[in-house]
Scaffold this active site. Structure first.
Site, PDB file in Angstrom:
ATOM      1  N   ASP A   1     -16.672   1.776   3.578  1.00  0.00           N
ATOM      2  CA  ASP A   1     -15.500   2.432   3.023  1.00  0.00           C
ATOM      3  C   ASP A   1     -15.426   2.096   1.534  1.00  0.00           C
ATOM      4  O   ASP A   1     -16.231   1.295   1.030  1.00  0.00           O
ATOM      5  CB  ASP A   1     -14.244   2.037   3.793  1.00  0.00           C
ATOM      6  CG  ASP A   1     -13.940   0.549   3.742  1.00  0.00           C
ATOM      7  OD1 ASP A   1     -14.852  -0.231   3.407  1.00  0.00           O
ATOM      8  OD2 ASP A   1     -12.803   0.161   4.049  1.00  0.00           O
TER       9      ASP A   1
ATOM     10  N   ASP B   1     -13.795   0.205  -0.524  1.00  0.00           N
ATOM     11  CA  ASP B   1     -13.763  -1.173  -1.027  1.00  0.00           C
ATOM     12  C   ASP B   1     -14.761  -2.065  -0.303  1.00  0.00           C
ATOM     13  O   ASP B   1     -14.779  -3.276  -0.503  1.00  0.00           O
ATOM     14  CB  ASP B   1     -12.355  -1.755  -0.944  1.00  0.00           C
ATOM     15  CG  ASP B   1     -11.884  -1.989   0.484  1.00  0.00           C
ATOM     16  OD1 ASP B   1     -12.239  -1.175   1.353  1.00  0.00           O
ATOM     17  OD2 ASP B   1     -11.149  -2.965   0.725  1.00  0.00           O
TER      18      ASP B   1
ATOM     19  N   SER C   1      -8.214   0.494   0.163  1.00  0.00           N
ATOM     20  CA  SER C   1      -9.239   0.571   1.191  1.00  0.00           C
ATOM     21  C   SER C   1      -9.701   2.008   1.397  1.00  0.00           C
ATOM     22  O   SER C   1     -10.238   2.623   0.487  1.00  0.00           O
ATOM     23  CB  SER C   1      -8.719  -0.060   2.490  1.00  0.00           C
ATOM     24  OG  SER C   1      -9.745  -0.179   3.440  1.00  0.00           O
TER      25      SER C   1
ATOM     26  N   GLU D   1     -12.962  -6.201  14.833  1.00  0.00           N
ATOM     27  CA  GLU D   1     -11.898  -5.346  15.336  1.00  0.00           C
ATOM     28  C   GLU D   1     -12.440  -3.928  15.453  1.00  0.00           C
ATOM     29  O   GLU D   1     -13.376  -3.551  14.744  1.00  0.00           O
ATOM     30  CB  GLU D   1     -10.671  -5.379  14.430  1.00  0.00           C
ATOM     31  CG  GLU D   1     -10.902  -4.901  13.010  1.00  0.00           C
ATOM     32  CD  GLU D   1      -9.649  -4.984  12.158  1.00  0.00           C
ATOM     33  OE1 GLU D   1      -8.604  -5.413  12.669  1.00  0.00           O
ATOM     34  OE2 GLU D   1      -9.717  -4.607  10.980  1.00  0.00           O
TER      35      GLU D   1
ATOM     36  N   LYS E   1     -13.016  -9.541   6.979  1.00  0.00           N
ATOM     37  CA  LYS E   1     -14.019  -8.527   7.287  1.00  0.00           C
ATOM     38  C   LYS E   1     -14.834  -8.229   6.040  1.00  0.00           C
ATOM     39  O   LYS E   1     -14.345  -8.303   4.909  1.00  0.00           O
ATOM     40  CB  LYS E   1     -13.376  -7.267   7.843  1.00  0.00           C
ATOM     41  CG  LYS E   1     -12.367  -6.556   6.966  1.00  0.00           C
ATOM     42  CD  LYS E   1     -11.841  -5.344   7.716  1.00  0.00           C
ATOM     43  CE  LYS E   1     -10.780  -4.585   6.933  1.00  0.00           C
ATOM     44  NZ  LYS E   1      -9.499  -5.329   6.840  1.00  0.00           N
TER      45      LYS E   1
ATOM     46  N   ARG F   1       0.856  -1.176   0.000  1.00  0.00           N
ATOM     47  CA  ARG F   1       0.000   0.000   0.000  1.00  0.00           C
ATOM     48  C   ARG F   1       0.891   1.224   0.000  1.00  0.00           C
ATOM     49  O   ARG F   1       1.821   1.318   0.795  1.00  0.00           O
ATOM     50  CB  ARG F   1      -0.939   0.035   1.196  1.00  0.00           C
ATOM     51  CG  ARG F   1      -1.994   1.144   1.089  1.00  0.00           C
ATOM     52  CD  ARG F   1      -2.995   1.103   2.231  1.00  0.00           C
ATOM     53  NE  ARG F   1      -3.780  -0.123   2.238  1.00  0.00           N
ATOM     54  CZ  ARG F   1      -4.751  -0.383   3.108  1.00  0.00           C
ATOM     55  NH1 ARG F   1      -5.054   0.503   4.042  1.00  0.00           N
ATOM     56  NH2 ARG F   1      -5.418  -1.518   3.057  1.00  0.00           N
TER      57      ARG F   1
ATOM     58  N   THR G   1      -3.631  -7.811  16.147  1.00  0.00           N
ATOM     59  CA  THR G   1      -4.411  -6.838  15.395  1.00  0.00           C
ATOM     60  C   THR G   1      -4.470  -7.203  13.912  1.00  0.00           C
ATOM     61  O   THR G   1      -3.466  -7.581  13.312  1.00  0.00           O
ATOM     62  CB  THR G   1      -3.767  -5.443  15.546  1.00  0.00           C
ATOM     63  OG1 THR G   1      -3.652  -5.144  16.932  1.00  0.00           O
ATOM     64  CG2 THR G   1      -4.604  -4.383  14.871  1.00  0.00           C
TER      65      THR G   1
ATOM     66  N   ASP H   1     -15.262  -3.265   2.670  1.00  0.00           N
ATOM     67  CA  ASP H   1     -14.981  -4.337   3.629  1.00  0.00           C
ATOM     68  C   ASP H   1     -15.181  -3.880   5.070  1.00  0.00           C
ATOM     69  O   ASP H   1     -15.013  -4.670   5.998  1.00  0.00           O
ATOM     70  CB  ASP H   1     -13.579  -4.925   3.430  1.00  0.00           C
ATOM     71  CG  ASP H   1     -12.457  -3.956   3.744  1.00  0.00           C
ATOM     72  OD1 ASP H   1     -12.729  -2.744   3.893  1.00  0.00           O
ATOM     73  OD2 ASP H   1     -11.295  -4.403   3.820  1.00  0.00           O
ATOM     74  N   ARG H   2     -15.552  -2.616   5.274  1.00  0.00           N
ATOM     75  CA  ARG H   2     -15.805  -2.112   6.620  1.00  0.00           C
ATOM     76  C   ARG H   2     -17.169  -1.421   6.650  1.00  0.00           C
ATOM     77  O   ARG H   2     -17.673  -0.954   5.630  1.00  0.00           O
ATOM     78  CB  ARG H   2     -14.712  -1.135   7.058  1.00  0.00           C
ATOM     79  CG  ARG H   2     -13.318  -1.757   7.001  1.00  0.00           C
ATOM     80  CD  ARG H   2     -12.307  -0.965   7.793  1.00  0.00           C
ATOM     81  NE  ARG H   2     -12.279   0.428   7.411  1.00  0.00           N
ATOM     82  CZ  ARG H   2     -11.757   1.391   8.159  1.00  0.00           C
ATOM     83  NH1 ARG H   2     -11.251   1.103   9.348  1.00  0.00           N
ATOM     84  NH2 ARG H   2     -11.751   2.644   7.747  1.00  0.00           N
TER      85      ARG H   2
END
Length: 662
Positions: free
Chosen positions: A371, A373, A174, A473, A487, A77, A448, A375-376
């Site tokens: 978000d 992409d 992300s 998380e 996620k 990233r 994490t 995934d959250r």
């Protein structure tokens, strides 16, 4: 793990280089530029580097070329741009080559049988980077399941699981700003990669830097974003589009997570209610579907210029939920994110502004956001007075865990609670642990990141036969049992909408339901924040936290108190120490040099300090558990007030606070 040398007949290999001897750059920079220009065949990209060379801009060239964008458990990233320290076509192709060679060496059988899954989001460069990855694998004769449209990140994890692929690649950054892109890698078990695969792939990348000739799969010098430049790839017999198969499997799994009674059951439920049957506020039973959906109304949803809109609409249709109102200005994928400064739904009012305005205009109670992409998941509730109440990741996690647990127990009374498990990361709220202690299910804490949550969940299922119900998380990431091991903001949004419908139909708000959970399991006051730093300063901080003992646990000396609150235990994942364990050794995986220390404190408080692996930040996570909210808040305030200077040494180490309160 060496690949064949690149084809020297390729046009990119015949390009002449600028006479470096005449360039006014420092001696260590000239070879870096020469090496880069041997790889880079893009007009604009080459022009920028050669212009910097002609200008003698050694510092800028060293920044772009003097290091390599590090491949780790998060893949890649970074900012877009030319050079080995940026995200670009050269770095992506080299990464794909290394991944391909590594898989050929360690997962040859699965690679031959299932190939690789590749997806991409709507960011600048994502489609091209996906095409490059597909072409690298196809050039070696491997099967490539390349999505022909933008997809949420969870669909790549699903694709790996459903197709039995050896790996998956999702091109996304992300929630990072528009200047970024990234390259997320999944292993053949459908989880994000963990050691030792990250190091193995990184080594294979370094051993395969010379670019392979991808003609005729890709034509011209790029970008490879249209049917002309990718005609050879699209016609390749190894290539397929997994959309239909993967999406069908995804929504079939999701359908099993619906708990509201079906429409045909409404009349029976209403009749029972008229006979005096009490509504069960915990699970979905005892409340008619019509009453629940009527109370829910029309939610407002924003994908924040990302890829979530169409998949979320299908998820709501799968649950027969009312179609949400999607914020028009943020509905379509847009790599420039024109209405938000930072496309992160955790970042506060600015990111929520358009969705809150739409909810106010339409009288919506529930506001959802993914978000870019998808995934959250972020959630907010509009109160009867019109005020908006965003929920933290910990609060969303608590509500989802309660919903899943209550309904699973009603649907599957034959499964013993002791065979059920929920997971959370080490820096997330401990409320899930308190819930497990009272309800009888198993709680597991991991390092994490969902790479650890997903892999741990899979191991618990396969090796111990446990039923994984939920994982989360604090950074608004949620995984529902029965879906896939990562996620997923799409499945979480639809399940949460059902939860909200039932809550509203039962005459309560989500905030009231949450307070009811605190009454049952204890109040948890959670605080998090960060200080701006760099790797060297973070290392100096952690050296001080160990009393100058560096990363040798036997010489480390830790603080006895924080802001006058006594330290009762220390877990140091850079030395393997955990004084709360009988043998003094950490249960969680640890690695010498890691910068993460957790303090147990008097008053049922937990404080973790952690250096971010992807951002120039030193983060803190603090939680105080207590039966009295005011007392817990007072202790949390005291600890936050003392940790910056007293524990971290903010001024002494030259760290900075963020420009705006976090």
């Amino acid at each position: 793990m060496q690949a064949p040398p690149p084809c020297r007949a390729h046009p990119s290999c015949r390009r002449s280089l600028l006479p470096l001897a005449s360039a006014a750059v420092e001696p260590d920079v000239a070879p870096l530029v020469q090496r880069w220009l041997q790889w880079d065949r893009r007009g604009a990209s080459r022009q920028r580097v050669t212009q910097l060379l002609e200008d003698g801009s050694s510092a800028q060239l060293r920044e772009l070329l003097g290091s390599r964008l590090e491949f780790g458990t998060a893949g890649l990233r970074g900012k877009m741009g030319p050079g080995t320290a940026r995200m670009n076509a050269v770095v992506v192709q080299q990464t794909a080559q290394g991944l391909c060679v590594y898989l050929e060496a360690v997962a040859a059988e699965q690679l031959a049988a299932g190939g690789i899954v590749v997806g991409y989001d709507g960011r600048h460069g994502s489609k091209e980077f996906a095409a490059l990855t597909g072409a690298v694998f196809a050039s070696r004769g491997h099967r490539v399941a390349l999505f022909r449209r933008v997809v949420p990140t969870p669909f790549v994890a699903a694709g790996v699981a459903e197709l039995g692929a050896a790996a998956g690649v999702m091109v996304t950054a992300s929630h990072n700003p528009k200047e970024y892109n990234g390259y997320k890698v999944y292993w053949g078990n459908g989880c994000q990669i963990i050691p030792p695969h990250d190091a193995g792939i990184a080594a294979a990348i370094e051993a395969n830097l010379d670019l392979w000739n991808l003609e005729p799969l890709l034509a011209g010098d790029g970008p490879y974003e249209d049917d002309v430049s990718t005609a050879g790839l699209l016609a390749c017999p190894q290539l397929s589009d997994p959309w239909e198969r993967v999406s069908a499997a995804y929504y079939a799994r999701l359908e099993a997570l619906g708990y509201l009674p079906a429409a045909e059951a409404a009349e029976t439920a209403e009749a029972a209610s008229r006979r005096g049957g009490a509504s069960d506020s915990g699970g979905a039973g005892g409340l008619s579907r019509a009453a629940a959906l009527g109370a829910l109304g029309t939610p407002v949803y924003t994908p924040l210029h990302g890829v979530g809109a169409e998949p979320l609409l299908q998820a709501f249709r799968t649950f027969s939920l009312p179609e949400p109102y999607i914020v028009p200005s943020q509905r379509l994928p847009d790599p420039d994110f024109p209405t938000v400064v930072f496309p992160n739904p955790e970042e506060g009012a600015g990111t929520w502004a358009a969705a809150f305005a739409a909810a106010s205009e339409r009288g919506a109670r529930l506001v959802l956001a993914n978000d870019p992409d998808a995934d959250r998941l972020a959630v907010a509730e509009r109160s009867p007075s019109g005020q908006f109440r965003p929920f933290t990741g910990n609060e969303i996690g608590a509500l989802l865990a309660h919903w899943v647990w209550t309904n699973f127990r009603k649907r599957h009374p034959e499964v013993a609670p002791s065979r059920c498990v929920m997971l959370a990361s080490a820096v997330s709220s401990k409320l899930l642990g308190a819930m497990a202690e009272k309800e009888g299910f198993v709680f597991v804490e991991t390092l994490t990141g969902f790479k650890w949550l997903g892999n741990t969940a899979m191991r618990l299922e396969r090796e111990q036969g446990m039923t994984v119900l939920f994982a989360f998380e604090e950074a608004i990431g949620f995984m529902l049992g029965g879906m896939y091991k990562d996620k997923d903001g799409i499945s979480a949004a639809s399940v949460f909408a059902e939860l909200a419908a039932h809550t509203y139909g039962s005459g309560r708000t989500l905030d009231e339901l949450l307070r009811g959970l605190y009454d049952r399991y204890g109040f948890f006051d959670y605080r998090s924040g960060y200080f701006i730093t760099d790797a060297a300063k973070s290392r100096a901080v952690f050296n001080d936290l160990r009393g100058g003992g560096g990363f040798e646990g036997r010489t480390a000396v830790y603080a006895k108190d924080v802001a006058g609150v006594g330290v009762t235990s220390v877990r140091d994942l850079g030395t393997g120490l955990d004084t709360a364990q009988p043998d003094g050794r950490a249960v969680l995986p640890w690695q010498s040099g890691d910068m993460m220390i957790t303090y147990g404190l008097e008053g049922a408080a937990t404080l973790t300090l952690r250096a971010s692996g992807t951002e120039p930040k030193l983060k803190y996570y603090l939680e105080v558990k207590g039966s009295d909210a005011a007392a817990a808040a007072a202790l949390a305030d005291r600890l936050v007030g003392g940790l910056a200077e007293e524990l971290v040494g903010l001024s002494r180490h030259g760290l900075k606070r963020p420009a705006t309160p976090h």
